[in-house]
Structure formats: structure tokens, C-alpha cells
Write a protein that holds these residues in place. Structure first.
Motif, PDB file in Angstrom:
ATOM      1  N   LEU A   1      -0.564 -13.175  -4.444  1.00  0.00           N
ATOM      2  CA  LEU A   1      -1.527 -12.383  -5.225  1.00  0.00           C
ATOM      3  C   LEU A   1      -2.693 -13.193  -5.785  1.00  0.00           C
ATOM      4  CD1 LEU A   1       1.002 -10.231  -7.310  1.00  0.00           C
ATOM      5  CD2 LEU A   1      -0.215  -9.552  -5.244  1.00  0.00           C
ATOM      6  N   GLY A   2      -2.549 -14.498  -5.863  1.00  0.00           N
ATOM      7  CA  GLY A   2      -3.573 -15.307  -6.506  1.00  0.00           C
ATOM      8  C   GLY A   2      -4.883 -15.320  -5.738  1.00  0.00           C
ATOM      9  N   SER A   3      -5.962 -15.460  -6.469  1.00  0.00           N
ATOM     10  CA  SER A   3      -7.265 -15.633  -5.833  1.00  0.00           C
ATOM     11  C   SER A   3      -7.329 -17.020  -5.208  1.00  0.00           C
ATOM     12  CB  SER A   3      -8.374 -15.474  -6.868  1.00  0.00           C
ATOM     13  OG  SER A   3      -8.287 -16.494  -7.850  1.00  0.00           O
ATOM     14  N   ALA A   4      -8.315 -17.236  -4.369  1.00  0.00           N
ATOM     15  CA  ALA A   4      -8.447 -18.533  -3.704  1.00  0.00           C
ATOM     16  C   ALA A   4      -8.546 -19.682  -4.707  1.00  0.00           C
ATOM     17  CB  ALA A   4      -9.649 -18.522  -2.760  1.00  0.00           C
ATOM     18  N   PRO A   5      -9.375 -19.555  -5.767  1.00  0.00           N
ATOM     19  CA  PRO A   5      -9.426 -20.644  -6.756  1.00  0.00           C
ATOM     20  C   PRO A   5      -8.096 -20.852  -7.466  1.00  0.00           C
ATOM     21  CG  PRO A   5     -11.357 -19.236  -6.948  1.00  0.00           C
ATOM     22  CD  PRO A   5     -10.409 -18.537  -6.035  1.00  0.00           C
ATOM     23  N   GLN A   6      -7.372 -19.763  -7.780  1.00  0.00           N
ATOM     24  CA  GLN A   6      -6.082 -19.905  -8.450  1.00  0.00           C
ATOM     25  C   GLN A   6      -5.080 -20.625  -7.558  1.00  0.00           C
ATOM     26  OE1 GLN A   6      -5.355 -15.771  -9.351  1.00  0.00           O
ATOM     27  NE2 GLN A   6      -6.133 -15.946 -11.440  1.00  0.00           N
ATOM     28  N   ARG A   7      -5.026 -20.255  -6.287  1.00  0.00           N
ATOM     29  CA  ARG A   7      -4.101 -20.927  -5.380  1.00  0.00           C
ATOM     30  C   ARG A   7      -4.458 -22.397  -5.229  1.00  0.00           C
ATOM     31  NH1 ARG A   7      -4.955 -16.138  -2.278  1.00  0.00           N
ATOM     32  NH2 ARG A   7      -6.270 -17.333  -0.820  1.00  0.00           N
ATOM     33  N   ALA A   8      -5.740 -22.679  -5.092  1.00  0.00           N
ATOM     34  CA  ALA A   8      -6.175 -24.062  -4.898  1.00  0.00           C
ATOM     35  C   ALA A   8      -5.882 -24.925  -6.124  1.00  0.00           C
ATOM     36  CB  ALA A   8      -7.665 -24.102  -4.581  1.00  0.00           C
ATOM     37  N   GLU A   9      -5.956 -24.331  -7.299  1.00  0.00           N
ATOM     38  CA  GLU A   9      -5.721 -25.091  -8.528  1.00  0.00           C
ATOM     39  C   GLU A   9      -4.239 -25.271  -8.821  1.00  0.00           C
ATOM     40  OE1 GLU A   9      -6.327 -24.717 -13.364  1.00  0.00           O
ATOM     41  OE2 GLU A   9      -7.132 -23.166 -12.041  1.00  0.00           O
ATOM     42  N   LEU A  10      -3.436 -24.226  -8.609  1.00  0.00           N
ATOM     43  CA  LEU A  10      -2.054 -24.225  -9.087  1.00  0.00           C
ATOM     44  C   LEU A  10      -1.036 -24.701  -8.058  1.00  0.00           C
ATOM     45  CD1 LEU A  10      -2.114 -20.816 -11.000  1.00  0.00           C
ATOM     46  CD2 LEU A  10      -2.358 -23.110 -11.969  1.00  0.00           C
ATOM     47  N   LEU A  11      -1.162 -24.257  -6.810  1.00  0.00           N
ATOM     48  CA  LEU A  11      -0.097 -24.510  -5.842  1.00  0.00           C
ATOM     49  C   LEU A  11       0.107 -25.992  -5.516  1.00  0.00           C
ATOM     50  CD1 LEU A  11      -0.464 -21.472  -3.408  1.00  0.00           C
ATOM     51  CD2 LEU A  11       1.160 -21.817  -5.280  1.00  0.00           C
ATOM     52  N   PRO A  12      -0.945 -26.815  -5.405  1.00  0.00           N
ATOM     53  CA  PRO A  12      -0.681 -28.244  -5.186  1.00  0.00           C
ATOM     54  C   PRO A  12       0.110 -28.882  -6.324  1.00  0.00           C
ATOM     55  CG  PRO A  12      -2.941 -27.706  -4.600  1.00  0.00           C
ATOM     56  CD  PRO A  12      -2.387 -26.496  -5.280  1.00  0.00           C
ATOM     57  N   ARG A  13      -0.124 -28.426  -7.542  1.00  0.00           N
ATOM     58  CA  ARG A  13       0.622 -28.967  -8.689  1.00  0.00           C
ATOM     59  C   ARG A  13       2.059 -28.480  -8.684  1.00  0.00           C
ATOM     60  NH1 ARG A  13      -2.735 -26.847 -13.432  1.00  0.00           N
ATOM     61  NH2 ARG A  13      -1.176 -27.976 -14.671  1.00  0.00           N
ATOM     62  N   VAL A  14       2.270 -27.257  -8.205  1.00  0.00           N
ATOM     63  CA  VAL A  14       3.642 -26.774  -8.044  1.00  0.00           C
ATOM     64  C   VAL A  14       4.354 -27.583  -6.960  1.00  0.00           C
ATOM     65  CG1 VAL A  14       5.050 -24.823  -7.280  1.00  0.00           C
ATOM     66  CG2 VAL A  14       3.157 -24.438  -8.867  1.00  0.00           C
ATOM     67  N   ALA A  15       3.676 -27.821  -5.859  1.00  0.00           N
ATOM     68  CA  ALA A  15       4.284 -28.521  -4.724  1.00  0.00           C
ATOM     69  C   ALA A  15       4.715 -29.934  -5.080  1.00  0.00           C
ATOM     70  CB  ALA A  15       3.312 -28.539  -3.547  1.00  0.00           C
TER      71      ALA A  15
ATOM     72  N   GLY B   1       5.534 -30.948  -8.068  1.00  0.00           N
ATOM     73  CA  GLY B   1       6.470 -30.932  -9.188  1.00  0.00           C
ATOM     74  C   GLY B   1       5.854 -31.168 -10.542  1.00  0.00           C
ATOM     75  N   SER B   2       4.550 -31.379 -10.604  1.00  0.00           N
ATOM     76  CA  SER B   2       3.912 -31.644 -11.888  1.00  0.00           C
ATOM     77  C   SER B   2       3.723 -30.383 -12.722  1.00  0.00           C
ATOM     78  CB  SER B   2       2.560 -32.330 -11.679  1.00  0.00           C
ATOM     79  OG  SER B   2       1.675 -31.503 -10.921  1.00  0.00           O
ATOM     80  N   LEU B   3       3.793 -29.205 -12.083  1.00  0.00           N
ATOM     81  CA  LEU B   3       3.669 -27.933 -12.798  1.00  0.00           C
ATOM     82  C   LEU B   3       4.910 -27.097 -12.530  1.00  0.00           C
ATOM     83  CD1 LEU B   3       1.944 -25.910 -14.457  1.00  0.00           C
ATOM     84  CD2 LEU B   3       1.085 -25.038 -12.265  1.00  0.00           C
ATOM     85  N   THR B   4       5.601 -26.749 -13.602  1.00  0.00           N
ATOM     86  CA  THR B   4       6.736 -25.826 -13.490  1.00  0.00           C
ATOM     87  C   THR B   4       6.296 -24.457 -14.000  1.00  0.00           C
ATOM     88  OG1 THR B   4       7.581 -26.464 -15.675  1.00  0.00           O
ATOM     89  CG2 THR B   4       8.434 -27.655 -13.761  1.00  0.00           C
ATOM     90  N   CYS B   5       6.900 -23.419 -13.462  1.00  0.00           N
ATOM     91  CA  CYS B   5       6.492 -22.050 -13.781  1.00  0.00           C
ATOM     92  C   CYS B   5       7.711 -21.215 -14.147  1.00  0.00           C
ATOM     93  CB  CYS B   5       5.783 -21.395 -12.597  1.00  0.00           C
ATOM     94  SG  CYS B   5       4.422 -22.347 -11.904  1.00  0.00           S
ATOM     95  N   ALA B   6       7.444 -20.088 -14.804  1.00  0.00           N
ATOM     96  CA  ALA B   6       8.499 -19.139 -15.153  1.00  0.00           C
ATOM     97  C   ALA B   6       7.939 -17.736 -15.047  1.00  0.00           C
ATOM     98  CB  ALA B   6       9.030 -19.400 -16.562  1.00  0.00           C
ATOM     99  N   LEU B   7       8.751 -16.824 -14.548  1.00  0.00           N
ATOM    100  CA  LEU B   7       8.379 -15.417 -14.444  1.00  0.00           C
ATOM    101  C   LEU B   7       8.930 -14.689 -15.655  1.00  0.00           C
ATOM    102  CD1 LEU B   7       7.275 -12.928 -12.948  1.00  0.00           C
ATOM    103  CD2 LEU B   7       9.447 -12.834 -11.698  1.00  0.00           C
ATOM    104  N   ALA B   8       8.042 -14.104 -16.451  1.00  0.00           N
ATOM    105  CA  ALA B   8       8.434 -13.410 -17.676  1.00  0.00           C
ATOM    106  C   ALA B   8       8.240 -11.906 -17.494  1.00  0.00           C
ATOM    107  CB  ALA B   8       7.605 -13.911 -18.863  1.00  0.00           C
ATOM    108  N   VAL B   9       9.348 -11.182 -17.524  1.00  0.00           N
ATOM    109  CA  VAL B   9       9.289  -9.723 -17.467  1.00  0.00           C
ATOM    110  C   VAL B   9       9.941  -9.188 -18.738  1.00  0.00           C
ATOM    111  CG1 VAL B   9       9.309  -9.659 -14.958  1.00  0.00           C
ATOM    112  CG2 VAL B   9      11.454  -9.534 -16.192  1.00  0.00           C
ATOM    113  N   PRO B  10       9.467  -8.086 -19.284  1.00  0.00           N
ATOM    114  CA  PRO B  10       9.971  -7.592 -20.567  1.00  0.00           C
ATOM    115  C   PRO B  10      11.351  -6.976 -20.448  1.00  0.00           C
ATOM    116  CG  PRO B  10       8.346  -6.085 -19.682  1.00  0.00           C
ATOM    117  CD  PRO B  10       8.355  -7.273 -18.778  1.00  0.00           C
ATOM    118  N   GLY B  11      12.041  -6.981 -21.569  1.00  0.00           N
ATOM    119  CA  GLY B  11      13.288  -6.226 -21.676  1.00  0.00           C
ATOM    120  C   GLY B  11      14.457  -6.793 -20.916  1.00  0.00           C
ATOM    121  N   GLY B  12      14.412  -8.036 -20.469  1.00  0.00           N
ATOM    122  CA  GLY B  12      15.512  -8.580 -19.703  1.00  0.00           C
ATOM    123  C   GLY B  12      15.755  -7.827 -18.413  1.00  0.00           C
TER     124      GLY B  12
END
Length: 396
Positions: free
Chosen positions: A102-116, A118-129
């Protein structure tokens, strides 16, 4: 179907198993969960930098390895075997695929290399458990009730001149207290035009309060995430793209089910191996406990159930559409094996110092988070139209 693994897949399994055998024994696991992060950061750096696990399923153009769900499932099977706490599930299985889809090209370019790397960890937050509902594992996520449905509760998003602001809270967020980036599901548009969107929130955003919560399974950290008028960035560039959001969440649910099934199979295998070893050395009435026919039959039943679950998990890695059924079988196998592990270890199996309870808690906690088993099966039957309307009645 050919269930044989390639040389590359066998190498991933072997290398990771050797690393975890050295760095993630029972004592190391207990020490890791007691840290503020909830995992061994040095081990995570080794898993990321040396093995490239966070980027296994990411495209090569973003620094990933370019593999598929089968390789990621193999990695999860080994981390499950060791019960190794790490951000792998929250980052590589749940969050990174959403940014990729879903990310835009700039978002993918900025975030995914850092995820790959290991320097950036992420979490998916959805309400209500409602993680299982959001991922379409136990019901159709097109029903916006899991995200609040435009009513009070959940996480509310409102558009302002400078972007978006979020208000609300999410509970049971996997690794939510330590992640560098949160992918937050929120609804906007009020009751009449309610739609669910995903937003990016940095871990240090103003107004963001994250609290690590006590959880049944200490090896899988959970957090309460509170957003108090927090500035957020829309994931993607089209605020009217709810069908794409829901479809991406369901797609992530299918691949996440495969990874979770493999993880449960790995944990069940480790528990069974420990049990077989124990009953082979523990003596009663002058002979090993494992030599009694009743014990042999119990272990044989567990072995058959585990191998069936393993076969389904490996098959689902090649056909992720069957992931929910594989997850149901794997969770059921882990619950059975971990329960018998405690029983067959006798008095020592009930003690806090022994690791048997860790496997039992993983089984119980995973079913609470991603199940229950009967709803996973009912959802799979409903999706395929196997029993017509009766599957929906069972799920309810």
C-alpha cells in the motif's frame, strides 16, 4: 505436491537453527523477555545483519532477499522451535507486507531498506484486540466492526490542513512498546461514510503513549498503544482506497497464517523432542517411563498429529490460501503436545523453573490471539463455500 526443500531453504534452516541453539536456550529466553525491549537486541542484530531474516520476503530493490512465504515460514519454524522472542513476526510478517502493498513510492524507498537491514522494527496496531478479525482469519474483515465501524471506540482519524491526526487506543499490539514504527488501523468519515485506513506513526511521535502489558506468553510481548491527537502519515496516497486496505490486510492474514502455523509446528516439535528424551531417561519401577506401552501410545498419537500439522503448514507455504486450515491444525497440535509435555514430565513439568509451561502458554496465547481453532476452520469453510451458510452459523 513436492514437499522437498531447496538447498537454499535447507541452508536458511540450518544456519538459523545453529544460531538459536547457541544464543536462545531456555536461560537466554528468560533473560531476553526480562529486558525492556522484550527480546535480545544483539541476537536480533545477528538475525538481521548476518542472516537477513527481516528482508527474506522483501523485494531485492529495497535491500531484501526476494524470497517468498516458504522461506519466511521456515525461519518462523526455527524461531518457534526455540521460542525465541524477536520482532520478526510483527515486523516482517505483519507490517512490512502492508508497506510494500500500500505504501507510496517514497514511503517504500524510505522504510523498506531499514526494515530489511533490521534497523527499523514495526508493529501493526488494530483497535479492540481484533487482530484475527482485521486479518480476515476468523471472519470477513469487510465488516468494519473490528475497527469501530464509525461508532465510538477504536482509533479515530481526522483530516486536518497539515495531514492526519489520530485519537484512540489499541490493545494487544505485538511488540508495540518497542517498535520504531507503528502501522495503525483507524476509521474516518463518521458513521455514514466510515472507512478504514492505515497510518504510519513513528515510535517517538508526540502524544503517543505505549505501555507494555503483562501477557500469558511472555515470549510474545504485547502493548497498550494510546494515541492522543497524534500526527500521522497516511499509508499510501489515496484516502479513498479502503477496498485496497481491507484486501491487503486479508492478504497479509493469509501469509501470516502460514508463518504462525510453521512457528507452532516448530514449538510443538521442540516440546515433543524434550518429552521423548525425558521419558527415555526417567525411570519408574526399575525401567524407563518411555518403555511403558501406554506412554508409547500417547507419544505416537502426538507424533501423528504433529506430522499432519507439519504437512499442512508446508503445503500452505506453497498455497497461502490454505493457511487458516494449516494454522488451526498447528495450534491444535501445539496445544495437545504441550499439554502432554507437562503431564509426561510428571511433577517437574508443573514447576515454574522448567520450560514446559512456556510451550503450553505459547499454545494458549496464540489461540487467543489468532483463533480459536473452530473459528479458523469455519472461516476457511465459509470462504470456500464448503458447507454453504452452515459455516457462518458455526463461526457465530
Amino acid at each position: 505436491m513436492d514437499a522437498a526443500f531447496t538447498a537454499e531453504q535447507d541452508e536458511i534452516r540450518r544456519t538459523l537453527r545453529e544460531l538459536l541453539a547457541k544464543r536462545s536456550g531456555p536461560a537466554e529466553v528468560r533473560a531476553a523477555v526480562a529486558t525492556p525491549e522484550g527480546y535480545d537486541t544483539d541476537l536480533w542484530n545477528r538475525m538481521s545483519g548476518d542472516l537477513g531474516l527481516p528482508g527474506l520476503a522483501l523485494p531485492e530493490e529495497y535491500g531484501g532477499v526476494g524470497c517468498g512465504p516458504a522461506e519466511l515460514a521456515l525461519a518462523c519454524e526455527e524461531t518457534g522451535r526455540a521460542l525465541a522472542p524477536s520482532p520478526l513476526l510483527a515486523t516482517a510478517v505483519l507490517s512490512a507486507p502492508l508497506i510494500t502493498a500500500l505504501g507510496s513510492a517514497p514511503q517504500r524507498a524510505e522504510l523498506l531498506p531499514r526494515v530489511a537491514d533490521g534497523s527499523l522494527t514495526c508493529a501493526l496496531a488494530v483497535p479492540g484486540g481484533s487482530l484475527a478479525s482485521a486479518l480476515g482469519l476468523t471472519g470477513d474483515n469487510a465488516d468494519g466492526s473490528w475497527a469501530g465501524g464509525g461508532r465510538s471506540g477504536g482509533v479515530q482519524a481526522r483530516s486536518v490542513a497539515e495531514g492526519w491526526r489520530l485519537y484512540g487506543e489499541a490493545v494487544q499490539v505485538l511488540d508495540g512498546h518497542s517498535a520504531g514504527l507503528l502501522v495503525v488501523a483507524a476509521h474516518t468519515g463518521g458513521f455514514v461514510r466510515s472507512r478504514t485506513l492505515l497510518f504510519l506513526v513513528p515510535g517517538d511521535a508526540a502524544g503517543l503513549v505505549r505501555t507494555r502489558q503483562p501477557s500469558l506468553d511472555a515470549t510474545r510481548s504485547q502493548a497498550l498503544v494510546q494515541l492522543r491527537d497524534v500526527e500521522a502519515e497516511l499509508l499510501g496516497s489515496d484516502p479513498a482506497a479502503e477496498p485496497g486496505v481491507l484486501g491487503a490486510l486479508a492478504a497479509v492474514g493469509r501469509t501470516a497464517a502460514v508463518a504462525l502455523a510453521a512457528e507452532a509446528v516448530g514449538a510443538a516439535q521442540a516440546a515433543l523432542d524434550r518429552t521423548v528424551e525425558y521419558v527415555g531417561t526417567r525411570e519408574q519401577f526399575g525401567r524407563p517411563v518411555g518403555s511403558f506401552q501406554a506412554v508409547k501410545h500417547r507419544l505416537a498419537d502426538l507424533y501423528v498429529q504433529l506430522e499432519s500439522a507439519r504437512s499442512l503448514a508446508h503445503g500452505a507455504a506453497r498455497e497461502p490460501g490454505t493457511g487458516a486450515l494449516a494454522l488451526a491444525a498447528a495450534l491444535e497440535a501445539l496445544r495437545a503436545v504441550s499439554g502432554e509435555t507437562i503431564q509426561l514430565h510428571g511433577g517437574i513439568g508443573f514447576t515454574w523453573e522448567h520450560e514446559a509451561h512456556l510451550y503450553f502458554k505459547r499454545a494458549a496465547a496464540d489461540e487467543l490471539l489468532f483463533g480459536p481453532v473452530h473459528r479458523l476452520r469455519a472461516r476457511a469453510a465459509e470462504a470456500t463455500g464448503l458447507f454453504g451458510d452452515r459455516a457462518g452459523e458455526v463461526a457465530a
